[in-house]
Motif scaffolding. Structure first.
Motif, PDB file in Angstrom:
ATOM      1  N   LEU A  61      45.687  41.382  46.518  1.00  0.00           N
ATOM      2  CA  LEU A  61      44.362  41.973  46.407  1.00  0.00           C
ATOM      3  C   LEU A  61      44.164  43.060  47.449  1.00  0.00           C
ATOM      4  CD1 LEU A  61      42.165  38.799  45.889  1.00  0.00           C
ATOM      5  CD2 LEU A  61      42.762  40.523  44.194  1.00  0.00           C
ATOM      6  N   PRO A  62      43.510  44.155  47.100  1.00  0.00           N
ATOM      7  CA  PRO A  62      43.237  45.202  48.082  1.00  0.00           C
ATOM      8  C   PRO A  62      42.304  44.670  49.171  1.00  0.00           C
ATOM      9  CG  PRO A  62      42.725  45.947  45.845  1.00  0.00           C
ATOM     10  CD  PRO A  62      43.037  44.499  45.765  1.00  0.00           C
ATOM     11  N   THR A  63      42.497  45.143  50.388  1.00  0.00           N
ATOM     12  CA  THR A  63      41.657  44.663  51.497  1.00  0.00           C
ATOM     13  C   THR A  63      40.231  45.180  51.401  1.00  0.00           C
ATOM     14  OG1 THR A  63      42.387  46.513  52.856  1.00  0.00           O
ATOM     15  CG2 THR A  63      43.611  44.423  53.072  1.00  0.00           C
ATOM     16  N   ARG A  67      34.166  46.091  48.835  1.00  0.00           N
ATOM     17  CA  ARG A  67      33.463  47.350  49.069  1.00  0.00           C
ATOM     18  C   ARG A  67      33.688  48.339  47.927  1.00  0.00           C
ATOM     19  NH1 ARG A  67      35.232  49.693  54.523  1.00  0.00           N
ATOM     20  NH2 ARG A  67      36.706  48.237  53.741  1.00  0.00           N
ATOM     21  N   ARG A  68      34.864  48.341  47.324  1.00  0.00           N
ATOM     22  CA  ARG A  68      35.207  49.335  46.298  1.00  0.00           C
ATOM     23  C   ARG A  68      35.470  48.675  44.939  1.00  0.00           C
ATOM     24  NH1 ARG A  68      39.747  53.124  48.028  1.00  0.00           N
ATOM     25  NH2 ARG A  68      38.864  54.311  46.358  1.00  0.00           N
ATOM     26  N   PHE A  69      34.737  47.607  44.653  1.00  0.00           N
ATOM     27  CA  PHE A  69      34.950  46.854  43.425  1.00  0.00           C
ATOM     28  C   PHE A  69      34.847  47.744  42.185  1.00  0.00           C
ATOM     29  CE2 PHE A  69      33.390  44.379  39.814  1.00  0.00           C
ATOM     30  CZ  PHE A  69      34.424  43.482  39.687  1.00  0.00           C
ATOM     31  N   ASP A  70      33.819  48.606  42.132  1.00  0.00           N
ATOM     32  CA  ASP A  70      33.638  49.476  40.962  1.00  0.00           C
ATOM     33  C   ASP A  70      34.842  50.383  40.754  1.00  0.00           C
ATOM     34  OD1 ASP A  70      31.169  48.375  40.414  1.00  0.00           O
ATOM     35  OD2 ASP A  70      30.062  49.925  41.499  1.00  0.00           O
ATOM     36  N   TYR A  71      35.391  50.910  41.842  1.00  0.00           N
ATOM     37  CA  TYR A  71      36.562  51.779  41.762  1.00  0.00           C
ATOM     38  C   TYR A  71      37.746  51.044  41.142  1.00  0.00           C
ATOM     39  CZ  TYR A  71      40.747  54.223  43.370  1.00  0.00           C
ATOM     40  OH  TYR A  71      41.970  54.832  43.420  1.00  0.00           O
TER      41      TYR A  71
END
Length: 83
Positions: A61-63, A67-71
């Motif tokens: 998973l990205p760290t 914060r950037r879920f939509d992206y």
């Protein structure tokens, strides 16, 4: 910082529209009939399910996912590889 242009999907209503057109009644006795006081709390259920996921998968998973879920969601929807 990127400025996002927000376009609502629905036409906003004013408080006067609500009072003229809507009548809301909440029947708490009906709600309490469906409540199970012995049910597992949601946070315990999430912890139980999360514990079944191997550490190697969590590492993928990205760290900055929260914060950037939509992206990341958009990348996934477009079929892009985000590794």
């Amino acid at each position: 910082m990127v400025k996002q242009n927000f376009q609502p999907e629905h036409t906003p209503i004013s408080p006067s529209d609500v009072s003229k057109n809507l009548s809301t009644t909440i029947n708490f006795s009906e709600i309490s009939k469906s409540f199970d006081p012995d049910a597992m709390p949601i946070w315990e259920l999430v912890a139980e399910i999360s514990a079944q996921v191997p550490d190697e998968e969590w590492q993928k998973l990205p760290t900055d996912l929260a914060r950037r879920f939509d992206y990341y969601q958009k990348q996934n929807a477009e079929g892009l590889d985000n590794e």
